[in-house]
Design an enzyme around this catalytic site. Structure first.
Site, PDB file in Angstrom:
ATOM      1  CB  CYS A 103      -6.029  32.910  14.065  1.00 15.16           C
ATOM      2  SG  CYS A 103      -6.052  34.615  14.531  1.00 15.16           S
ATOM      3  CD  GLU A 130      -2.591  -1.427   2.512  1.00 16.18           C
ATOM      4  OE1 GLU A 130      -2.243  -0.799   3.530  1.00 16.18           O
ATOM      5  OE2 GLU A 130      -3.547  -2.200   2.494  1.00 16.18           O
ATOM      6  N   PRO A 131       1.597   1.451  -1.086  1.00 19.41           N
ATOM      7  CG  PRO A 131       2.635   1.370  -3.172  1.00 19.41           C
ATOM      8  CD  PRO A 131       1.529   0.752  -2.368  1.00 19.41           C
ATOM      9  N   GLY A 132       1.334   4.511  -0.354  1.00 16.91           N
ATOM     10  CA  GLY A 132       0.575   5.746  -0.521  1.00 16.91           C
ATOM     11  C   GLY A 132       1.420   6.877  -1.055  1.00 16.91           C
ATOM     12  NE  ARG A 133       3.997   9.292   3.538  1.00 19.84           N
ATOM     13  CZ  ARG A 133       3.570  10.043   4.546  1.00 19.84           C
ATOM     14  NH1 ARG A 133       3.984  11.277   4.658  1.00 19.84           N
ATOM     15  NH2 ARG A 133       2.742   9.547   5.438  1.00 19.84           N
TER      16      ARG A 133
HETATM   17  C1  PLP Z   1      -3.396   1.042   6.292  1.00 15.47           C
HETATM   18  C2  PLP Z   1      -2.511   1.986   5.566  1.00 15.47           C
HETATM   19  N1  PLP Z   1      -1.834   1.549   4.482  1.00 15.47           N
HETATM   20  C3  PLP Z   1      -1.016   2.371   3.797  1.00 15.47           C
HETATM   21  C4  PLP Z   1      -0.849   3.687   4.180  1.00 15.47           C
HETATM   22  C5  PLP Z   1       0.082   4.546   3.356  1.00 15.47           C
HETATM   23  O1  PLP Z   1       1.097   5.078   4.098  1.00 15.47           O
HETATM   24  P1  PLP Z   1       2.223   5.937   3.352  1.00 15.47           P
HETATM   25  O2  PLP Z   1       1.519   6.955   2.548  1.00 15.47           O
HETATM   26  O3  PLP Z   1       3.014   6.531   4.458  1.00 15.47           O
HETATM   27  O4  PLP Z   1       3.003   4.983   2.500  1.00 15.47           O
HETATM   28  C6  PLP Z   1      -1.535   4.193   5.287  1.00 15.47           C
HETATM   29  C7  PLP Z   1      -1.347   5.589   5.712  1.00 15.47           C
HETATM   30  O5  PLP Z   1      -1.682   6.029   6.763  1.00 15.47           O
HETATM   31  C8  PLP Z   1      -2.388   3.325   6.008  1.00 15.47           C
HETATM   32  O6  PLP Z   1      -3.071   3.756   7.070  1.00 15.47           O
END
Ligand code: PLP
Length: 341
Positions: free
Chosen positions: A270, A199-202
């Protein structure tokens, strides 16, 4: 996705539902029902109440749902306290160490209309080391063997660190994936390999965007600090205020000039805590200069608020020398749109 709103967004964009994984530490009935209605691929269950709730809803909807169980592996990831999620003391998932995860597996194995297909863990964000992932994967396999849990599918989450500031380490998503795949192979021993999801988000989107602010004032407190006030701040980027995130900005309109001053980029909201970047090295900014903050594509606009009744900014896609507005700037009328008179 991690909320009903994110699920709705994915559905609206015609993303294939069978590839959606639904997360959340307290999913509501409405969110779970929406997920079932759209037949999402996996729901990652987080706690005992959710197992019961989801099982009942799946029966009501006369459907079967494949689920992963989110476990907390008691692994220390070296990152900020607020973005750690895999330690013993965490609100996310069920703990392997306390035995809760084993109880949850038993509960799931008896839950009507739910198929437990595997295990999930996400240990935090901005992780640059391989070791916490190896440890997590090993613990998941050890747990699965002792608790009799299936690991036909396995997700060790995301959290691959990106380089926000020049001082940050560099780690490619490819090397993170190599580490994870190697750890799964090692931990599986000779047994069948699970389907691995990550789950590579960022690490996919963070570098895709640059936040651009306009300088409104420059205040020098002699011998103390120079504050450069910009027309945004914690409403469009909560990360510095929430957990001390650091960035390396440039002046977009003076990018070739030497950064010979140290200034603090302050937001307009603020709160004294609304400081975007402390001790940035820039040419001395002037009114109307544009402060560009690279690596702004993740957890900024998606977490933006209307703090101090401020409209959220526009989004412009730039490619091949062309600019296209893909989200308009909010108006004052938008701020009142949900109010009832
Ligand atoms: C369950 C889960 N998977 C994947 C991610 C992605 O994390 P990142 O964007 O730091 O890779 C998150 C982010 O909070 C998450 O909660």
């Amino acid at each position: 996705v991690v909320s009903g709103g994110e699920l709705f967004t994915a559905i609206q964009s015609a993303f294939p539902a069978e590839r959606i994984y639904v997360h959340g530490s307290n999913k509501s009935e409405e969110e779970l029902a929406l997920a079932l209605e759209h037949r999402v691929g996996r729901i990652v269950v987080d706690n005992f109440e959710e197992i019961d709730r989801l099982s009942r809803l799946a029966m009501d909807h006369q459907t079967r749902q494949s689920v992963l169980l989110r476990v907390a592996p008691s692994v220390e990831a070296h990152t900020h306290e607020h973005i750690k999620t895999g330690a013993l003391d965490t609100k996310f998932g069920v703990s392997i160490e306390t035995g809760a995860a084993a109880d949850a597996v038993r509960r799931l194995q008896h839950a009507a209309n739910l198929d437990l297909v595997g295990l999930h863990a996400h240990i935090g964000s901005q992780i640059f080391e391989a070791e916490p992932y190896r440890e997590t994967i090993q613990r998941i396999f050890d747990f699965a063997r002792s608790a009799g849990a299936p690991v036909r599918e396995l997700s060790p989450g995301g959290g691959f660190g990106v380089r926000y500031a020049t001082a940050d380490s560099v780690r490619s998503p490819e090397s993170a994936v190599e580490t994870i795949a190697g750890a799964v192979r090692d931990a599986a021993g000779g047994s069948a390999l699970p389907m691995l999801t990550i789950e590579p988000g960022r690490s996919i989107v963070a570098r895709a965007a640059t936040a651009v602010y306009r300088v409104g004032s420059v205040k020098d407190i002699r011998g103390v600090r120079t504050y450069v006030a910009v027309d945004g701040g914690m409403a469009d980027n909560i990360r510095p205020t929430a957990y001390g995130a650091r960035y390396t900005p440039v002046l977009a309109n003076r990018v070739l000039e030497e950064g010979d001053c140290v200034v603090t980029i302050a937001g307009k909201y603020c709160e004294s805590g609304d400081v975007l970047i402390r001790d940035a090295r820039l040419p001395m900014p002037r009114v109307d200069d544009l402060v560009a903050v690279p690596v702004s594509g993740a957890y900024q606009l998606s977490m933006a608020s209307n703090y101090n009744a401020s409209p959220r900014p526009a989004v412009v896609v730039v490619a091949d020398g062309k600019a296209r507005l893909v989200r308009r700037r909010e108006t004052y009328a938008d701020l009142l749109a949900a109010d009832i008179y």
